[in-house]
Motif scaffolding. Structure first.
Motif, PDB file in Angstrom:
ATOM      1  N   VAL A  15     -35.938 -38.397  27.997  1.00 19.57           N
ATOM      2  CA  VAL A  15     -35.967 -38.088  26.567  1.00 19.57           C
ATOM      3  C   VAL A  15     -36.422 -36.639  26.404  1.00 19.57           C
ATOM      4  N   PRO A  16     -35.473 -35.704  26.266  1.00 17.14           N
ATOM      5  CA  PRO A  16     -35.853 -34.296  26.198  1.00 17.14           C
ATOM      6  C   PRO A  16     -36.330 -33.829  24.820  1.00 17.14           C
ATOM      7  N   VAL A  17     -35.796 -34.440  23.746  1.00 14.95           N
ATOM      8  CA  VAL A  17     -36.144 -34.005  22.390  1.00 14.95           C
ATOM      9  C   VAL A  17     -36.280 -35.225  21.486  1.00 14.95           C
ATOM     10  N   VAL A  18     -37.276 -35.175  20.607  1.00 12.79           N
ATOM     11  CA  VAL A  18     -37.464 -36.214  19.599  1.00 12.79           C
ATOM     12  C   VAL A  18     -37.620 -35.518  18.253  1.00 12.79           C
ATOM     13  N   LEU A  19     -36.979 -36.067  17.227  1.00 16.06           N
ATOM     14  CA  LEU A  19     -37.138 -35.578  15.860  1.00 16.06           C
ATOM     15  C   LEU A  19     -38.025 -36.566  15.116  1.00 16.06           C
ATOM     16  N   VAL A  20     -39.094 -36.072  14.503  1.00 19.28           N
ATOM     17  CA  VAL A  20     -40.029 -36.930  13.795  1.00 19.28           C
ATOM     18  C   VAL A  20     -40.163 -36.413  12.361  1.00 19.28           C
ATOM     19  N   VAL A  21     -40.049 -37.316  11.397  1.00 23.21           N
ATOM     20  CA  VAL A  21     -40.254 -36.951   9.997  1.00 23.21           C
ATOM     21  C   VAL A  21     -41.402 -37.781   9.456  1.00 23.21           C
ATOM     22  N   PHE A  22     -42.406 -37.088   8.897  1.00 22.80           N
ATOM     23  CA  PHE A  22     -43.491 -37.803   8.238  1.00 22.80           C
ATOM     24  C   PHE A  22     -44.091 -36.896   7.169  1.00 22.80           C
ATOM     25  N   SER A  23     -44.390 -37.498   6.042  1.00 29.29           N
ATOM     26  CA  SER A  23     -45.010 -36.780   4.917  1.00 29.29           C
ATOM     27  C   SER A  23     -44.318 -35.461   4.592  1.00 29.29           C
ATOM     28  N   VAL A  27     -40.735 -32.528  12.503  1.00 31.78           N
ATOM     29  CA  VAL A  27     -41.341 -31.995  13.727  1.00 31.78           C
ATOM     30  C   VAL A  27     -40.310 -32.116  14.841  1.00 31.78           C
ATOM     31  N   LEU A  28     -39.979 -30.989  15.453  1.00 37.61           N
ATOM     32  CA  LEU A  28     -39.103 -30.960  16.629  1.00 37.61           C
ATOM     33  C   LEU A  28     -40.023 -31.041  17.841  1.00 37.61           C
ATOM     34  N   VAL A  29     -39.961 -32.136  18.560  1.00 37.83           N
ATOM     35  CA  VAL A  29     -40.809 -32.331  19.743  1.00 37.83           C
ATOM     36  C   VAL A  29     -39.931 -32.193  20.971  1.00 37.83           C
ATOM     37  N   GLY A  30     -40.265 -31.258  21.837  1.00 41.46           N
ATOM     38  CA  GLY A  30     -39.484 -31.038  23.046  1.00 41.46           C
ATOM     39  C   GLY A  30     -40.330 -31.180  24.289  1.00 41.46           C
ATOM     40  N   ASP A  31     -39.740 -31.746  25.315  1.00 46.94           N
ATOM     41  CA  ASP A  31     -40.411 -31.877  26.603  1.00 46.94           C
ATOM     42  C   ASP A  31     -40.330 -30.534  27.316  1.00 46.94           C
ATOM     43  N   PRO A  32     -41.462 -29.876  27.611  1.00 50.35           N
ATOM     44  CA  PRO A  32     -41.440 -28.548  28.221  1.00 50.35           C
ATOM     45  C   PRO A  32     -40.838 -28.523  29.631  1.00 50.35           C
ATOM     46  N   ARG A  33     -40.672 -29.687  30.242  1.00 52.31           N
ATOM     47  CA  ARG A  33     -40.031 -29.733  31.554  1.00 52.31           C
ATOM     48  C   ARG A  33     -38.517 -29.546  31.419  1.00 52.31           C
ATOM     49  N   ILE A  34     -38.004 -29.700  30.190  1.00 49.75           N
ATOM     50  CA  ILE A  34     -36.562 -29.643  29.959  1.00 49.75           C
ATOM     51  C   ILE A  34     -36.185 -28.609  28.902  1.00 49.75           C
ATOM     52  N   VAL A  35     -36.983 -28.535  27.850  1.00 47.10           N
ATOM     53  CA  VAL A  35     -36.660 -27.700  26.692  1.00 47.10           C
ATOM     54  C   VAL A  35     -37.568 -26.473  26.661  1.00 47.10           C
ATOM     55  N   SER A  36     -36.968 -25.322  26.448  1.00 49.53           N
ATOM     56  CA  SER A  36     -37.712 -24.073  26.384  1.00 49.53           C
ATOM     57  C   SER A  36     -38.513 -23.975  25.086  1.00 49.53           C
ATOM     58  N   ALA A  37     -39.757 -23.525  25.199  1.00 48.49           N
ATOM     59  CA  ALA A  37     -40.590 -23.311  24.011  1.00 48.49           C
ATOM     60  C   ALA A  37     -39.955 -22.281  23.082  1.00 48.49           C
ATOM     61  N   HIS A  39     -36.750 -21.744  22.672  1.00 45.52           N
ATOM     62  CA  HIS A  39     -35.644 -22.387  21.964  1.00 45.52           C
ATOM     63  C   HIS A  39     -36.164 -23.180  20.771  1.00 45.52           C
ATOM     64  N   LEU A  40     -37.216 -23.966  20.993  1.00 44.92           N
ATOM     65  CA  LEU A  40     -37.768 -24.760  19.899  1.00 44.92           C
ATOM     66  C   LEU A  40     -38.308 -23.869  18.785  1.00 44.92           C
ATOM     67  N   LEU A  41     -38.971 -22.799  19.155  1.00 46.64           N
ATOM     68  CA  LEU A  41     -39.506 -21.869  18.159  1.00 46.64           C
ATOM     69  C   LEU A  41     -38.381 -21.272  17.323  1.00 46.64           C
ATOM     70  N   ARG A  42     -37.327 -20.816  17.982  1.00 42.30           N
ATOM     71  CA  ARG A  42     -36.188 -20.215  17.276  1.00 42.30           C
ATOM     72  C   ARG A  42     -35.491 -21.244  16.393  1.00 42.30           C
ATOM     73  N   HIS A  43     -35.270 -22.441  16.926  1.00 41.00           N
ATOM     74  CA  HIS A  43     -34.611 -23.479  16.131  1.00 41.00           C
ATOM     75  C   HIS A  43     -35.469 -23.875  14.934  1.00 41.00           C
ATOM     76  N   ALA A  44     -36.769 -23.993  15.116  1.00 41.90           N
ATOM     77  CA  ALA A  44     -37.644 -24.339  13.997  1.00 41.90           C
ATOM     78  C   ALA A  44     -37.552 -23.274  12.901  1.00 41.90           C
ATOM     79  N   ALA A  45     -37.526 -22.009  13.286  1.00 42.89           N
ATOM     80  CA  ALA A  45     -37.401 -20.929  12.296  1.00 42.89           C
ATOM     81  C   ALA A  45     -36.060 -20.990  11.576  1.00 42.89           C
ATOM     82  N   ILE A  73     -31.543 -28.830  22.981  1.00 42.08           N
ATOM     83  CA  ILE A  73     -31.954 -28.830  24.389  1.00 42.08           C
ATOM     84  C   ILE A  73     -31.554 -27.534  25.075  1.00 42.08           C
ATOM     85  N   LYS A  74     -30.317 -27.113  24.866  1.00 42.14           N
ATOM     86  CA  LYS A  74     -29.771 -25.948  25.570  1.00 42.14           C
ATOM     87  C   LYS A  74     -30.098 -24.620  24.901  1.00 42.14           C
ATOM     88  N   GLY A  75     -30.631 -24.662  23.668  1.00 43.19           N
ATOM     89  CA  GLY A  75     -30.926 -23.424  22.967  1.00 43.19           C
ATOM     90  C   GLY A  75     -29.707 -22.777  22.343  1.00 43.19           C
TER      91      GLY A  75
END
Length: 83
Positions: A15-23, A27-37, A39-45, A73-75
């Motif tokens: 499970v490389p990425v999970v999308l969580v919605v609350f309140s 939240v984009l949750v990525g496994d650092p063993r697979i997903v680049s920090a 990439h997640l930062l850029r996608h979140a922006a 996952i791939k950025g």
């Protein structure tokens, strides 16, 4: 207004990425063993700007991103709909 953020967390194997919605927060949750920090930062922006520009809420954003997990996952650039 709803918002978006990202976190790195070691997830269950396969499970490389999970999308969580609350309140009203996506939240984009990525496994650092697979997903680049970076990439997640850029996608979140990108998603944050898209949400603000079109009045998109966190639940709708998660629905759109659910079909683009491989891009997360791939950025690769996200295909965010024009509103």
């Amino acid at each position: 207004m709803d918002s978006v953020t990202h976190w790195l967390a070691e997830l269950d194997d396969g499970v490389p990425v999970v999308l969580v919605v609350f309140s009203g927060r996506l939240v984009l949750v990525g496994d650092p063993r697979i997903v680049s920090a970076e990439h997640l930062l850029r996608h979140a922006a990108d998603v944050r700007a898209w949400m603000a520009g079109g009045g998109v809420d966190a639940s709708r954003a998660a629905d759109v991103l659910a079909g683009q997990i491989e891009c997360l996952i791939k950025g690769e650039p996200l295909a965010l709909p024009v509103l």
